[in-house]
Design a protein around this motif. Structure first.
Motif, PDB file in Angstrom:
ATOM      1  N   LYS A   1       1.409  -1.409   0.048  1.00 15.52           N
ATOM      2  CA  LYS A   1       0.160   0.094   0.289  1.00 15.52           C
ATOM      3  C   LYS A   1       1.037   1.152  -0.510  1.00 15.52           C
ATOM      4  CE  LYS A   1      -3.729   2.464   2.661  1.00 15.52           C
ATOM      5  NZ  LYS A   1      -4.450   2.374   4.848  1.00 15.52           N
ATOM      6  N   LEU A   2       1.184   2.238  -0.878  1.00 16.31           N
ATOM      7  CA  LEU A   2       2.136   3.142  -1.107  1.00 16.31           C
ATOM      8  C   LEU A   2       0.500   3.949  -0.166  1.00 16.31           C
ATOM      9  CD1 LEU A   2       3.459   4.944  -2.644  1.00 16.31           C
ATOM     10  CD2 LEU A   2       1.728   5.830  -4.254  1.00 16.31           C
ATOM     11  N   SER A   3       0.923   4.854   0.828  1.00 22.64           N
ATOM     12  CA  SER A   3       0.113   6.037   1.386  1.00 22.64           C
ATOM     13  C   SER A   3       0.921   6.980   2.015  1.00 22.64           C
ATOM     14  CB  SER A   3       0.122   4.752   2.655  1.00 22.64           C
ATOM     15  OG  SER A   3      -0.749   5.879   4.157  1.00 22.64           O
ATOM     16  N   PRO A   4       0.848   8.346   1.111  1.00 19.58           N
ATOM     17  CA  PRO A   4       0.791   9.576   1.524  1.00 19.58           C
ATOM     18  C   PRO A   4       0.920  10.030   2.781  1.00 19.58           C
ATOM     19  CG  PRO A   4       0.540   9.467  -0.815  1.00 19.58           C
ATOM     20  CD  PRO A   4       0.304   7.872  -0.049  1.00 19.58           C
ATOM     21  N   LYS A   5       1.811  10.767   3.589  1.00 16.81           N
ATOM     22  CA  LYS A   5       2.267  10.772   5.408  1.00 16.81           C
ATOM     23  C   LYS A   5       2.825  12.009   5.059  1.00 16.81           C
ATOM     24  CE  LYS A   5       3.514   7.019   6.842  1.00 16.81           C
ATOM     25  NZ  LYS A   5       3.434   6.125   4.847  1.00 16.81           N
ATOM     26  N   SER A   6       3.041  13.146   6.278  1.00 18.47           N
ATOM     27  CA  SER A   6       3.742  14.284   6.529  1.00 18.47           C
ATOM     28  C   SER A   6       3.717  13.743   7.936  1.00 18.47           C
ATOM     29  CB  SER A   6       3.015  15.360   6.466  1.00 18.47           C
ATOM     30  OG  SER A   6       4.158  16.345   6.075  1.00 18.47           O
TER      31      SER A   6
END
Length: 851
Positions: A620-625
């Protein structure tokens, strides 16, 4: 020289007999044990005899019965026969611990480790790895894999719904290997015994023992938890581990127990002396400090590793009488326990409230009693609070039937499951539930089988029909595998061959699987490819690289939920200010989530990458910051934890930051690293090290296992971390961030947070507002982009014991005629583990002034 005499000062590997055979190997190993003053238990002897004879062994014996010694015997016997042993465990920390133990026993050159984010000496004859690593290796190489022996520790994870497949695949795919399956809570294993014999052609022996070296005594009590703990302390049944259903309950109970007299004055003085140099951070660290000084520990997976190790060390020294924690003590906790006190048999498992299973109960209860210290272990189960209250009310009513009838009996609180003495008695006598199969089919599995020599159809048929799932589930696996295979052919990744090739393949891959495919972070190659989308000259390049890496890391759910909730609160406030009606706000707020930098770009790139690298579809690709936010807003670790209420999950936050640091170090090639990016990575590494150095120290020590000291990390728990000023580059970034945080807050006119930062130094909110009033009279805003925080606008003058620093304010006109000046106390910074900055002035530029 006798074997025993030789073993006294030699590596165990040096005692491999010149002409190995079952008898010679057994004598060599038991001679080594004798040289160390160890006498094996009867079940250990039985297991060792079976192992040196070549049989599979299922070792189902209680906690503390010496399963590790049997595993070492299996490794020695396999080494003597010239084969390779793979030792698997469910968690990386346990794999790492066993790796260092094996290094100390066999020598660094004979031991390797693979955990997904670390690979050390991978061709060694003894490999410590996670179960998933071995499963993927077995899928890729099948029966031809160079695996002579498999030791599966904590084998009850076979029944784990999400990870159980990894414990099952080696049993199916490694027919030439010898197996040692170990757990204290296996239950009925007759199915495994017959299946192992059928699959491997070896005899399989189950060695089980209900006899513990330290017998257990169970009892059910209807006193309050306070009263129970007082009684256990009074009858010298400490150390007591109090097991709670949640971290919050454990911490709350530990704080409540401070009203009891746990430790003597002398013991408190000993504790104070041992922790004199230990750094307790702000927030939860202060709670831990207050508790351990009273002789009370807290231990759960959300704590920083240094706090867990501190609690373990103090407990080993006999200075903590009570430790409150969760049932995570069931796997690998290193705490001496005489009594396990289970606060409740009801638990919430993330989906529903339910009672403990027999396996969970025995796993937790089995930690009671210390071999060599205790003659018996105690397992005490608390009656539910409502039952305790009812018992007290009935006791108060006495024997008067009328008064007893008037007692209003309390019921179990909502969200819990009631239980009583019958439940307790059932769990004590019940064997662990049979393990249930949880096989699953993935893209990676299909690709692995296609990639190896031989008929992939026969290989997949074997996997799909010989697993332990029910027939209906197997049919579902066949449909899933066919669907994946068709997709791989349609995408051109797999090509059907008209006839078998020289290695018997009936299909082949048209692309090369990445090196270490499925053995390390599976999305790292995608991250490397995605870096090509970024412009190194862009002012946000360093932060964008961080966002690419963060998108490939596992989601830290508590952090993301905290970010989402904060974003929703801010969105609701903004919508209210705009006059948006309640019903519309309810709909709109569902679309608000945590920050997801570069999400659209990365998702498009991921879809394109998956066409030629379809194994990534299992991930799962999961953009976050998280790292990006920390750096952009120049927050300290403590400030970030406080912002999102993560005090009980500090350990998770730190592990995520550590994983991000390691991924940045390992994934980003030298030619992609700019000065700002290097500064950011150095800053992140130092931030992690100052919060808790153990995670990075362990990772770095893996590069030099020959220097490994298995006890070093535990000993380091009581030592002060390295001085933060020792890494000049990292410290400069920390200082720059600390000063720039003031500028950012001023840019948003957030005077109250500024006062919180510097109020103790006389800079309250009013003083900050007054200091910037003349600036805003001249300039409309303060810029906070990449140029504003760049090195050109930051100045340092190094003086004895201090730095004099200045952050020039970036105004829209580019005048750069205002600055915030401060003094950095170097000694105070080393003590705090972060930059201690004291603001001096906010004024027009006049240069540095001397005192």
């Amino acid at each position: 020289m006798s074997t025993a005499a030789a073993g006294a000062g030699a590596s165990l590997a040096d005692l491999v007999p010149a002409e190995p055979g079952p008898d010679a190997t057994y004598e060599a190993f038991t001679g080594w044990l004798e040289s160390r003053g160890l006498t094996p238990y009867a079940h250990q002897t039985d297991a060792l005899i079976e192992l040196v004879s070549g049989a599979n062994v299922i070792l189902s014996t209680p906690t503390g019965s010496g399963k590790s010694l049997v595993a070492t015997g299996a490794e020695f016997a396999t080494l003597a026969n010239g084969g390779r042993t793979f030792y698997t465990a469910p968690i990386k920390a346990l794999v790492s611990e066993k790796f260092f133990d094996a290094v100390a026993t066999f020598g660094h050159e004979r031991v390797g480790m693979m955990t997904g984010d670390a690979s050390v000496n991978p061709t060694a004859p003894i490999i410590c790895c996670t179960a998933e690593i071995l499963a993927n290796l077995a899928l890729r190489q099948g029966a031809a894999a160079d695996v002579a022996c498999v030791v599966m520790d904590e084998f009850h994870y076979y029944g784990d719904a999400s990870r159980g497949w990894a414990w099952q695949v080696p049993l199916i795919e490694l027919p030439n290997a010898q197996f040692l399956l170990m757990s204290a809570t296996l239950g009925d294993v007759s199915r495994f015994e017959s299946e192992l014999t059928r699959r491997t052609g070896r005899p399989t022996t189950t060695i089980s023992s209900v006899e513990r070296p330290v017998p257990l005594h169970h009892r059910y009590v209807t006193t309050t938890l306070h009263e129970t703990v007082e009684e256990l302390l009074g009858t010298h049944e400490a150390p007591v581990y109090v097991v709670h259903a949640s971290r919050a309950a454990a911490v709350e109970q530990a704080q409540a127990l401070t009203s009891l007299k746990i430790s003597s004055r002398e013991e408190k003085d000993q504790i104070a002396a041992l922790i004199a140099d230990f750094r307790f951070s702000a927030g939860f660290g202060k709670v831990v400090s207050r508790l351990v000084r009273q002789g009370i520990g807290v231990h759960h997976a959300g704590m920083l590793p240094k706090y867990r190790r501190l609690v373990e060390r103090l407990a080993q020294a006999g200075l903590l009488k009570v430790i409150c924690g969760t049932d995570t003590l069931g796997v690998g906790i290193n705490v001496p326990i005489r009594t396990v006190l289970i606060a409740s048999l009801s638990k919430y498992d993330g989906t529903r409230a339910r009672l403990m299973s027999a396996r969970e109960f025995h796993q937790v209860a089995g930690r009671a009693g210390r071999a060599g210290f205790d003659t018996s272990g105690q397992v005490v189960v608390q009656a539910p609070d409502h039952v305790v209250a009812n018992e007290k009310a009935l006791a108060k009513a006495g024997d008067d039937p009328k008064k007893r009838r008037k007692v209003v009996r309390k019921k179990p609180p909502e969200g819990t499951v009631g239980y009583g003495l019958p439940t307790f008695e059932r769990l004590v006598s019940a064997p662990p539930e049979p393990l249930t199969s949880h096989f699953k089919v993935t893209h990676a599995m299909v690709l692995d089988v296609v990639a190896r020599p031989g008929d992939c159809w026969a290989g997949m048929r074997h996997l799909l029909l010989d697993n332990d799932d029910a027939p209906a589930a197997r049919r579902g696996h066949v449909s899933r595998a066919l669907s994946i295979y068709r997709g791989l052919r349609e995408s051109g990744v797999v090509e059907q061959l008209p006839e078998p090739d020289d290695e018997g393949r009936t299909a082949r891959l048209t692309v090369d699987l990445q090196r270490d495919f499925a053995l390390n972070q599976p999305l790292s190659p995608f991250a490397l490819a995605a870096l090509d989308l970024l412009d190194p000259d862009a002012e946000t390049y360093a932060l964008d690289v961080v966002s690419v890496i963060e998108a490939t890391l596992e989601d830290p759910r508590p952090i993301l939920m905290g970010q989402r909730d904060r974003a929703r609160r801010e969105a609701i406030d903004a919508m209210k200010a705009e006059g948006i009606e309640y019903e519309e706000r309810v709909v709109l707020i569902e679309d608000v989530t945590w920050p997801r930098p570069l999400a659209e770009v990365l998702e498009v790139a991921f879809a394109a990458y998956a066409k030629s690298n379809p194994w990534v579809l299992d991930e799962k690709l999961s953009p976050k910051s998280v790292v990006r936010e920390l750096f952009s807003e120049a927050m300290t670790f403590s400030e970030f934890v406080a912002r999102y209420g993560l005090a009980r999950s500090e350990g998770l936050v730190l592990r995520y930051l550590s994983d991000a640091y390691k991924a940045l170090r390992q994934t980003v090639p030298e030619e992609r690293r700019t000065e700002p990016l290097t500064d950011l990575v150095v800053w992140l590494g130092e931030l992690v090290r100052q919060v808790d150095s153990s995670l990075l120290e362990e990772w770095e020590r893996l590069s030099h296992p020959e220097q490994a000291d298995p006890g070093a990390l535990v000993d380091a728990a009581l030592e002060a971390p390295p001085p933060v000023t020792g890494n000049a580059r990292a410290f400069r970034v920390l200082v720059r961030n600390a000063l720039f945080r003031r500028v950012e807050l001023a840019a948003r006119r957030q005077w109250w947070p500024l006062g919180e930062l510097d109020g103790d130094d006389g800079w309250d909110a009013d003083r900050w507002a007054a200091a910037f009033e003349p600036y805003f009279a001249e300039h409309a805003a303060i810029l906070t982009g990449a140029d504003a925080r760049g090195p050109a606008l930051f100045e340092v003058r190094e003086e004895p014991g201090r730095w004099r620093v200045r952050q020039v304010v970036d105004d829209p006109e580019g005048d750069h005629d205002w600055a915030v000046s401060a003094t950095v106390d170097l000694a105070a910074s080393d003590e705090a583990g972060e930059a201690v900055v004291r603001v001096d002035t906010v004024e027009r530029l006049q240069g540095f002034t001397s005192d």
